[in-house]
Design a protein around this motif. Structure first.
Motif, PDB file in Angstrom:
ATOM      1  N   ASP A 170      -4.021  31.710  68.410  1.00  0.00           N
ATOM      2  CA  ASP A 170      -2.955  30.549  68.120  1.00  0.00           C
ATOM      3  C   ASP A 170      -4.027  29.697  67.189  1.00  0.00           C
ATOM      4  OD1 ASP A 170      -2.032  27.624  67.770  1.00  0.00           O
ATOM      5  OD2 ASP A 170      -1.647  28.031  70.403  1.00  0.00           O
ATOM      6  N   ASP A 171      -3.523  29.886  66.391  1.00  0.00           N
ATOM      7  CA  ASP A 171      -4.146  28.984  64.809  1.00  0.00           C
ATOM      8  C   ASP A 171      -3.481  27.303  64.695  1.00  0.00           C
ATOM      9  OD1 ASP A 171      -0.826  29.110  64.420  1.00  0.00           O
ATOM     10  OD2 ASP A 171      -0.848  30.077  62.301  1.00  0.00           O
ATOM     11  N   SER A 173      -0.764  25.849  64.553  1.00  0.00           N
ATOM     12  CA  SER A 173       1.066  25.315  64.013  1.00  0.00           C
ATOM     13  C   SER A 173       1.545  24.897  64.590  1.00  0.00           C
ATOM     14  CB  SER A 173       1.862  27.094  62.996  1.00  0.00           C
ATOM     15  OG  SER A 173       1.465  27.733  64.025  1.00  0.00           O
ATOM     16  N   VAL A 174       2.153  25.867  65.923  1.00  0.00           N
ATOM     17  CA  VAL A 174       2.904  24.580  66.473  1.00  0.00           C
ATOM     18  C   VAL A 174       2.890  23.673  67.515  1.00  0.00           C
ATOM     19  CG1 VAL A 174       4.143  25.540  68.519  1.00  0.00           C
ATOM     20  CG2 VAL A 174       4.193  26.707  67.373  1.00  0.00           C
ATOM     21  N   GLU A 175       1.173  23.635  67.427  1.00  0.00           N
ATOM     22  CA  GLU A 175       1.184  22.479  68.358  1.00  0.00           C
ATOM     23  C   GLU A 175       0.552  21.243  67.072  1.00  0.00           C
ATOM     24  OE1 GLU A 175      -0.866  25.322  68.439  1.00  0.00           O
ATOM     25  OE2 GLU A 175      -0.598  25.435  71.080  1.00  0.00           O
ATOM     26  N   GLY A 176       1.146  21.383  65.776  1.00  0.00           N
ATOM     27  CA  GLY A 176       1.015  20.255  65.061  1.00  0.00           C
ATOM     28  C   GLY A 176      -0.804  20.098  64.334  1.00  0.00           C
ATOM     29  N   HIS A 177      -1.152  21.006  64.838  1.00  0.00           N
ATOM     30  CA  HIS A 177      -2.855  21.739  63.993  1.00  0.00           C
ATOM     31  C   HIS A 177      -3.401  22.238  62.944  1.00  0.00           C
ATOM     32  CE1 HIS A 177      -4.493  18.218  66.433  1.00  0.00           C
ATOM     33  NE2 HIS A 177      -3.389  18.653  66.890  1.00  0.00           N
ATOM     34  N   PRO A 178      -2.413  23.250  62.378  1.00  0.00           N
ATOM     35  CA  PRO A 178      -2.212  24.050  61.340  1.00  0.00           C
ATOM     36  C   PRO A 178      -4.249  24.492  61.077  1.00  0.00           C
ATOM     37  CG  PRO A 178      -1.460  22.883  60.197  1.00  0.00           C
ATOM     38  CD  PRO A 178      -1.447  21.835  61.447  1.00  0.00           C
ATOM     39  N   GLY A 179      -4.786  25.627  61.297  1.00  0.00           N
ATOM     40  CA  GLY A 179      -5.904  26.063  60.736  1.00  0.00           C
ATOM     41  C   GLY A 179      -6.453  26.063  61.973  1.00  0.00           C
ATOM     42  N   THR A 208       3.741  32.224  68.300  1.00  0.00           N
ATOM     43  CA  THR A 208       4.488  32.578  67.128  1.00  0.00           C
ATOM     44  C   THR A 208       4.967  33.990  67.262  1.00  0.00           C
ATOM     45  OG1 THR A 208       2.748  32.423  65.776  1.00  0.00           O
ATOM     46  CG2 THR A 208       2.913  31.058  65.739  1.00  0.00           C
ATOM     47  N   ASP A 229       8.954  29.688  66.930  1.00  0.00           N
ATOM     48  CA  ASP A 229       8.714  28.967  65.860  1.00  0.00           C
ATOM     49  C   ASP A 229       9.443  30.012  64.146  1.00  0.00           C
ATOM     50  OD1 ASP A 229       7.554  32.009  65.470  1.00  0.00           O
ATOM     51  OD2 ASP A 229       6.376  31.718  64.333  1.00  0.00           O
ATOM     52  N   TYR A 290       6.698  19.933  68.460  1.00  0.00           N
ATOM     53  CA  TYR A 290       7.381  20.923  67.321  1.00  0.00           C
ATOM     54  C   TYR A 290       8.609  20.646  67.522  1.00  0.00           C
ATOM     55  CZ  TYR A 290       7.920  25.682  65.335  1.00  0.00           C
ATOM     56  OH  TYR A 290       8.247  25.932  63.944  1.00  0.00           O
TER      57      TYR A 290
END
Length: 408
Positions: A170-171, A173-179, A208, A229, A290
């Motif tokens: 998990d990067d 991105s779906v949880e609103g914390h990209p990176g 994703t 996503d 999301y």
């Protein structure tokens, strides 16, 4: 323990519907299907009702109080996908017929600062769920950034009683914390290979398409989520099908991530009567990380996977009764998930299999998930016919865990 004869009920045995048969329960097991009622047996009249195997939630985070709530909804087994209820830590649960049984991965392999740390508000420190009574050592936290670290943690997790091994891919991105820090392909590959070499079932957290591809490339056995996503493509469906993996869609979680609450479920009097104020409040809220997601895309993907013959397992990702983890409640959300699966286009019988025989088979729970002679008497008797009207699963008449009838 007295012999119980459940008579006159339609039977959904986990795979198919059978005509009204007497089901005999003795010493916590299904002793016989069919035949006459023995003298002296306690008779439970199942006329107008359907007898089902106890339901299995294939994705939770749980504790004793949550397991008790799950059982009140006919969920007799929960599969924990991050938590403390490993084999070395659950003796107080396994023998307690007032709560659902549980299996656990322990804690998932993830990098330091990786998922799920981003879910919690600043300053929040998640402890064990209410009612948890850990008796062993503190949980093993298998933080890994290299293949060598992941491989080294596998035997430690096994020694501590993990029933299967989970990997977080998990990067953020779906949880609103990209990176967000995440496992790289080499570390994931090595960890999965070592777990499988030691005979362990492997499961990946993937939200994703890219994470799904990574997990399948690593040789994962199952996916603890369905990607949200983007819409599915034929290529993605074939990738999942050809890999032979199972998928726990957790549609209720995806809906919650998109801002869709469980208020409609909470308004159902059959649900409201079993929830306290905290769980009612949680169910009426949502994750909401999301909002750009489309539930119609998720439902279409579920149908495409089902049509392709992919094994789908009912799961919810329910955890604490907190509004920021909302839209979900132990036990109740399994019924909601079944309703979503039927909305996606599965037949009610197909949906029921996802919470019974299919999950038991994929997790090698050979003693449950079906109504068959010799198996655990984990049973639900519901008014009506959920094989035609899926919401009838909530019409609870009686629940048994290992042949012990729940006092309701």
């Amino acid at each position: 323990m007295s012999v119980t004869a459940i008579t006159g009920a339609r039977v959904f045995d986990g795979e198919k519907t059978r005509s009204a048969l007497t089901v005999l329960v003795d010493s916590g097991r299904i002793a016989r299907i069919g035949g006459d009622v023995p003298e002296g047996a306690e008779i439970v009249d199942g006329s107008g009702a359907t007898l089902l195997p106890g339901l299995i939630d294939a994705h939770v985070h749980t504790g004793r109080d949550a397991l008790a709530l799950a059982l009140r909804f006919g969920v007799t087994t929960e599969l924990e996908m991050q938590g403390t209820n490993t084999a070395d830590n659950r003796a107080h649960i396994s023998g307690d017929d007032t709560v659902a049984d549980v299996r656990s991965s322990g804690f998932g392999i993830t990098p330091p600062g990786g998922h799920p740390s981003e879910l919690f508000p600043e300053g929040f420190r998640p402890g064990p769920p209410a009612g948890a009574e850990p008796t062993g050592a503190p949980p093993l936290m298998p933080f890994s950034t290299t293949p060598e670290e992941a491989v080294a943690f596998i035997p430690q997790l096994i020694d501590r009683g993990s029933d299967y091994i989970k990997f977080m891919v998990d990067d953020g991105s779906v949880e609103g914390h990209p990176g967000l820090p995440m496992l790289d392909q080499a570390t994931l590959n090595a960890g999965v290979a070592e777990a499988k070499r030691r005979g362990m079932l492997t499961i990946a957290h993937t939200l994703t398409v890219d994470a799904t591809r990574m997990a399948i490339e690593a040789g994962i056995d199952g996916l603890a989520h369905l990607f949200m996503d983007q819409p599915h493509t034929d290529e993605t469906i074939n990738l999942i099908k050809d890999a032979g993996v199972f998928v726990v869609p957790c549609v209720v979680l995806n809906a919650s991530m998109m801002g869709i609450t469980g208020s409609e479920l909470a308004d159902d009097p059959r649900v409201a009567a079993r929830l306290d104020a905290d769980w009612d409040k949680a169910l009426r809220s949502s994750f909401g990380h999301y909002p750009q997601g489309k539930i119609e895309d998720v439902l279409a993907t579920v149908k495409a996977l089902s049509d392709a013959g992919v094994d789908l397992l009912a799961g919810t990702d329910v955890s604490f009764p907190l509004p920021f983890l909302g839209g979900l409640a132990h036990g109740a959300s399994v019924h909601h998930e079944l309703q979503y699966l039927v909305r996606a286009g599965l037949t009610p019988a197909q949906a029921l299999r996802t919470a019974t025989a299919t999950t038991a088979r994929r997790f090698s729970l050979d003693d449950r998930g079906r109504i068959a002679e010799g198996l655990r008497a984990d049973l639900i008797l519901v008014d009506g016919d959920p094989t035609t009207t899926i919401s009838d699963t909530l019409n609870t008449r009686a629940i048994w865990r290992r042949g012990t009838r729940l006092a309701v």
